[in-house]
Design a protein around this motif. Structure first.
Motif, PDB file in Angstrom:
ATOM      1  N   ARG A 139       0.849  -1.190   0.000  1.00 46.70           N
ATOM      2  CA  ARG A 139       0.000   0.000   0.000  1.00 46.70           C
ATOM      3  C   ARG A 139       0.884   1.239   0.000  1.00 46.70           C
ATOM      4  O   ARG A 139       2.073   1.188   0.360  1.00 46.70           O
ATOM      5  CB  ARG A 139      -0.909   0.006   1.210  1.00 46.70           C
ATOM      6  N   PRO A 140       0.326   2.395  -0.391  1.00 51.03           N
ATOM      7  CA  PRO A 140       1.118   3.628  -0.403  1.00 51.03           C
ATOM      8  C   PRO A 140       1.430   4.111   1.018  1.00 51.03           C
ATOM      9  O   PRO A 140       0.874   3.613   2.001  1.00 51.03           O
ATOM     10  CB  PRO A 140       0.211   4.622  -1.133  1.00 51.03           C
TER      11      PRO A 140
ATOM     12  N   LEU B 161      -1.598   8.580   0.904  1.00 48.25           N
ATOM     13  CA  LEU B 161      -3.025   8.316   1.096  1.00 48.25           C
ATOM     14  C   LEU B 161      -3.771   9.578   1.522  1.00 48.25           C
ATOM     15  O   LEU B 161      -4.881   9.851   1.042  1.00 48.25           O
ATOM     16  CB  LEU B 161      -3.218   7.215   2.134  1.00 48.25           C
TER      17      LEU B 161
ATOM     18  N   LEU C 145      -4.143  11.866  -1.561  1.00 51.06           N
ATOM     19  CA  LEU C 145      -5.193  11.426  -2.474  1.00 51.06           C
ATOM     20  C   LEU C 145      -6.575  11.644  -1.861  1.00 51.06           C
ATOM     21  O   LEU C 145      -7.506  12.084  -2.550  1.00 51.06           O
ATOM     22  CB  LEU C 145      -5.004   9.946  -2.824  1.00 51.06           C
TER      23      LEU C 145
ATOM     24  N   VAL D 273      -8.706   3.316 -11.183  1.00 53.08           N
ATOM     25  CA  VAL D 273      -8.390   2.262 -10.227  1.00 53.08           C
ATOM     26  C   VAL D 273      -7.990   1.014 -10.995  1.00 53.08           C
ATOM     27  O   VAL D 273      -8.830   0.281 -11.513  1.00 53.08           O
ATOM     28  CB  VAL D 273      -9.587   1.979  -9.300  1.00 53.08           C
TER      29      VAL D 273
ATOM     30  N   ILE E  88      -4.326   4.711  -9.376  1.00 57.64           N
ATOM     31  CA  ILE E  88      -3.864   3.687  -8.437  1.00 57.64           C
ATOM     32  C   ILE E  88      -3.642   2.419  -9.250  1.00 57.64           C
ATOM     33  O   ILE E  88      -4.509   2.025 -10.031  1.00 57.64           O
ATOM     34  CB  ILE E  88      -4.910   3.399  -7.346  1.00 57.64           C
TER      35      ILE E  88
ATOM     36  N   LEU F 277      -0.298   6.540  -7.690  1.00 59.38           N
ATOM     37  CA  LEU F 277       0.185   5.683  -6.618  1.00 59.38           C
ATOM     38  C   LEU F 277       0.445   4.290  -7.171  1.00 59.38           C
ATOM     39  O   LEU F 277      -0.492   3.587  -7.571  1.00 59.38           O
ATOM     40  CB  LEU F 277      -0.835   5.608  -5.477  1.00 59.38           C
ATOM     41  N   ARG F 278       1.717   3.906  -7.205  1.00 60.07           N
ATOM     42  CA  ARG F 278       2.067   2.576  -7.692  1.00 60.07           C
ATOM     43  C   ARG F 278       1.972   1.605  -6.519  1.00 60.07           C
ATOM     44  O   ARG F 278       2.874   1.522  -5.683  1.00 60.07           O
ATOM     45  CB  ARG F 278       3.482   2.570  -8.274  1.00 60.07           C
TER      46      ARG F 278
ATOM     47  N   VAL G 168      -4.010  -2.571  -5.721  1.00 59.25           N
ATOM     48  CA  VAL G 168      -5.321  -1.915  -5.673  1.00 59.25           C
ATOM     49  C   VAL G 168      -6.086  -2.286  -4.402  1.00 59.25           C
ATOM     50  O   VAL G 168      -6.609  -1.408  -3.704  1.00 59.25           O
ATOM     51  CB  VAL G 168      -6.140  -2.266  -6.937  1.00 59.25           C
TER      52      VAL G 168
ATOM     53  N   THR H 177      -4.501  -0.778  -1.270  1.00 59.46           N
ATOM     54  CA  THR H 177      -4.629   0.682  -1.279  1.00 59.46           C
ATOM     55  C   THR H 177      -6.040   1.117  -0.906  1.00 59.46           C
ATOM     56  O   THR H 177      -6.233   2.037  -0.099  1.00 59.46           O
ATOM     57  CB  THR H 177      -4.239   1.240  -2.655  1.00 59.46           C
TER      58      THR H 177
ATOM     59  N   LEU I 229      -7.238   3.421   2.044  1.00 55.87           N
ATOM     60  CA  LEU I 229      -7.733   4.743   1.659  1.00 55.87           C
ATOM     61  C   LEU I 229      -9.122   5.039   2.223  1.00 55.87           C
ATOM     62  O   LEU I 229      -9.394   6.175   2.665  1.00 55.87           O
ATOM     63  CB  LEU I 229      -7.760   4.844   0.132  1.00 55.87           C
TER      64      LEU I 229
END
Length: 404
Positions: free
Chosen positions: A38-39, A44, A47, A127, A152, A169-170, A173, A176, A180
């Motif tokens: 996750r980022p 987060l 975003l 997404v 994402i 954001l790499r 999904v 994340t 998020l």
């Protein structure tokens, strides 16, 4: 490369002298690379703030929702934001639950139409999606200048490739979205919840389910004249299939309205065309049925597409796979005719009709050991489909004469 997200094709070339030799090879142990990341908290928060200040955000759902098993999380995101959801322009898989109240359906590859739709939104959150992949050259840019982009996903080569993204954001999904959504709720509070409720109520009158009901109401049972209208066939098929059925689709022109009727209920419910190539559908459906033995796989294939890999029917018969092949037969390569006219203004195709002689697809199927019949009436199709779905000891093929 083949097993690590976002995954990709691998080509291995072995010289002839190696292939002709015999030797023991130590392949070692497989390396499992964990990509479910996750980022950062800061990313987060960034975003989340961007989504909250957007006046009309839109979610563009893509293939990584399926590959990361994030159906539930994607739905929860839409509910939290009250944002409408559109599927990416090339709908080659099941990327979002169709019957969710926020789902509007799939974008198409008409740049003018996509630009018109997106002009209503000031932020598009992609997404795990292809970012407006198109097909035919157009002088119109599909992304309006008033629509910002956030992304994402794992495929960093998609990020900023064709359209710049404010935030990219790499990351995985599913992970994340799990991280998020609580941030959005914390920052948005009761104001976000109230806005989402109002937005979802507004979407209800134009979502996928509402559109489906309107289309269905306009369809009448076809008269005895033949062939069958392709849209009626797509509606009837969607109505009659088991709830957990899987469709593999390569009908091209005949299946243009299929996704207006067939609902995605899980990530494995639909497999469609990724690129412009044809001929993969029958063989792919056999593979899907082997991978999903407890579910009914239905392959909807055009007669032109079927000619590329018709021999795959023998494998289905040999393995006694309980699957259904539906060949939508309009007696020609209709997609090529359409493209010839669209690209070159030529309405006189050569060598694109199967009429002299006609092709007996059901006869070919029987030759490969598959139970098959040809139908050209509504009653005939309903009866044939019922018999096929009841058969569990091998495949069946229904050749349906259609007009598109």
């Amino acid at each position: 490369m083949a097993t690590t997200a976002p995954t990709g094709p691998v080509f291995i070339s072995l010289p002839g002298d190696i292939l002709n030799s015999a030797a023991a090879i130590d392949l070692g142990e497989a390396t499992q690379v964990d990509t479910a990341v996750r980022p950062s908290d800061a990313a987060l928060e960034l975003l989340a703030h961007r989504l909250l200040v957007a006046k009309k955000p839109l979610v563009l759902a893509g293939h990584e929702i399926a590959t990361t098993d994030a159906f539930a999380e994607a739905a929860e995101l839409a509910e939290t934001l009250g944002a409408p959801v559109l599927q990416q322009t090339v709908a080659w898989g099941a990327h979002f639950p169709s019957e969710h109240p926020a789902f509007l359906g799939a974008l198409n590859r008409d740049q003018k139409n996509v630009r018109r739709i997106l002009s209503d939104y000031d932020l598009m959150l992609c997404v795990g999606a292809d970012v407006l992949k198109m097909s035919v050259l157009s002088e119109v840019e599909p992304l309006p200048p008033t629509t910002a982009v956030a992304m994402i996903g794992q495929r960093d080569w998609e990020m900023g490739k064709n359209f710049s993204a404010e935030i990219a954001l790499r990351a995985d999904v599913k992970e994340t979205l799990k991280a998020l959504i609580p941030v959005l709720r914390r920052l948005g509070g009761t104001a976000l919840a109230a806005r989402a409720k109002t937005s979802l109520a507004e979407i209800a009158g134009r979502n996928w389910s509402a559109q489906r009901a309107v289309r269905k109401a306009k369809l009448a049972t076809p008269p005895a004249g033949k062939p069958l209208p392709a849209e009626w066939l797509m509606m009837q098929l969607s109505e009659k299939l088991p709830a957990d059925a899987i469709i593999v689709e390569e009908g091209l022109t005949a299946t243009a309205t299929l996704l207006s009727y067939f609902p995605f209920r899980d990530r494995n419910s639909f497999f469609g065309n990724v690129s412009g190539g044809i001929g993969w559908g029958i063989a792919a459906a056999v593979g899907v049925q082997i991978a999903q033995p407890k579910r009914r796989v239905v392959a909807v294939i055009g007669d032109g597409s079927a000619m590329y890999s018709i021999q795959s029917l023998w494998t289905a018969a040999n393995q006694k796979l309980p699957m259904t092949f539906i060949i939508a037969n309009n007696e020609g390569y209709q997609i090529l005719k359409n493209r010839l006219k669209l690209f070159h203004g030529n309405d006189k195709p050569i060598g694109m009709d199967f009429k002299d002689p006609t092709i007996d697809v059901s006869g070919i199927a029987r030759g490969f050991g598959v139970t098959a019949e040809r139908v050209d009436t509504a009653e005939g199709f309903d009866a044939a489909l019922a018999k096929s779905l009841a058969k569990t000891d091998g495949p069946t093929l229904i050749e349906v004469m259609v007009k598109t």
